[in-house]
Design a protein around this motif. Structure first.
Motif: not given
Length: 358
Positions: A159-160, A199, A345-346, A349, A352-353
């Motif tokens: 995850g993020p 996550d 979803e993880s 994210d 995105m980073e």
């Protein structure tokens, strides 16, 4: 409820802190080695007496330990993962605060598993490297302490904030470079490893639930579903909008492995269950588009096949072989916890980073 959080600035600790701060009933104090901690204290070198005095002054109802080392030699791992936990347990025994202890363990404590199996808490631990051994020793100290305590064995957190040196972090970085350079093909190796990715925000929810529960002993935290890294790569390509081809290289072994020495067998020089970076060795140029995501150290890399300079492979450094999947029924029954965030979803994210670095 007063909560003392140890290791609040780490990958897991940051999300645990966010989760606890969102609970208006929690009064949170962070203890750690960094300047951003409310109280600075090094568990590996500090005395139990000093920590006992602090516990008696703050009088927490719950102590949560997210701290520990994820890479280094056996001595360093033992100091930060085992000796530190011995200090916590001894301090809690001496203190009059009567706090409950929530210790974060890891799936590396189990070691290799049979493909297709789900690992339950009563499985005999056989860690495959110093990292898992140091974490298992910490678990045994907690379970034998006589304290009101629970150990959460976290499988592969994602995850993020996923460390760039972890398998999925490296995968995202390889894809970012391919897109930035306009490469129409991304060559990857070591994608046969299967792990139970959970996550990091779901992990934080589990820690919060454990702090409020009466559960003791060991509780697995995962999704109950193993995912092959090559499948995760395909999902990441989709969420990233990468239109190129993913080409997996078959990397032959230099020698024969014994049982359990499949992809991911390492020496604890990195984060376990998902847990983080390996060493960033550089010993030569990598051929364009090639990324070794999960190859064991003892395997030949594609550079060797091509006769080029050899960059040491980045293994999944948990010593758990080619397969790991959690049996998560205990978390459901004793914590009332289930994972909520799916892998797509993880991965979105994580991407995105990575995309911010393009």
């Amino acid at each position: 409820m007063r909560v003392l959080l140890i290791g609040a600035n780490g990958y897991l600790g940051r999300y645990v802190a966010d989760r606890l701060l969102a609970d208006p009933a929690v009064q949170l104090t962070a203890l750690g080695r960094g300047d951003d901690a409310d109280v600075r204290f090094d568990l590996a070198t500090g005395s139990p007496g000093a920590l006992t005095r602090f516990l008696d002054a703050v009088h927490p109802g719950v102590v949560i330990n997210c701290a520990g080392a994820t890479r280094g030699g056996a001595r360093e791992l033992t100091r930060h993962n085992t000796v530190a936990v011995a200090t916590i347990c001894e301090s809690l025994r001496r203190s009059g605060c009567g706090a409950r202890l929530v210790q974060l363990g890891c799936a590396a404590e189990y070691g290799p598993s049979q493909p297709g199996s789900s690992t339950a808490e009563d499985a005999v631990p056989r860690p495959g490297g110093p990292y898992g051994v140091s974490k298992l020793a910490a678990t045994e100290l907690v379970l034998g302490s006589g304290l009101d305590a629970v150990v959460l064995r976290i499988f592969s957190p994602v995850g993020p904030g996923t460390p760039a040196g972890s398998p999925l972090g490296r995968l995202a970085e390889a894809m970012r470079r391919a897109m930035q350079n306009g490469d129409g093909e991304l060559k990857l190796s070591g994608l046969g490893v299967q792990r139970d990715f959970v996550d990091v925000r779901d992990v934080a929810r589990a820690v919060h639930a454990a702090s409020l529960s009466a559960a003791q002993g060991v509780v697995n935290i995962g999704t109950g579903r193993a995912v092959r890294l090559r499948d995760a790569a395909a999902v990441l390509a989709r969420v990233a909008g990468y239109g190129g081809a993913l080409h997996e290289l078959d990397v032959p072994q230099q020698g024969q492995h014994g049982p359990g020495h499949g992809p991911g067998h390492g020496q604890g020089h990195g984060h376990g269950p998902g847990h983080g970076p390996g060493h960033g060795h550089q010993a030569g140029a990598r051929p364009p588009g090639l990324s070794a995501i999960g190859s064991p150290r003892s395997e030949a890399t594609a550079e060797q096949l091509a006769g080029g300079a050899v960059t040491p492979a980045y293994p999944y450094p948990d010593g758990c072989g080619a397969w790991q999947q959690a049996d998560v029924r205990t978390a459901r029954d004793r914590l009332g916890w289930r994972p909520r965030i799916n892998l797509e979803e993880s991965l979105a994210d994580i991407w995105m980073e990575a995309a911010c670095r393009i």
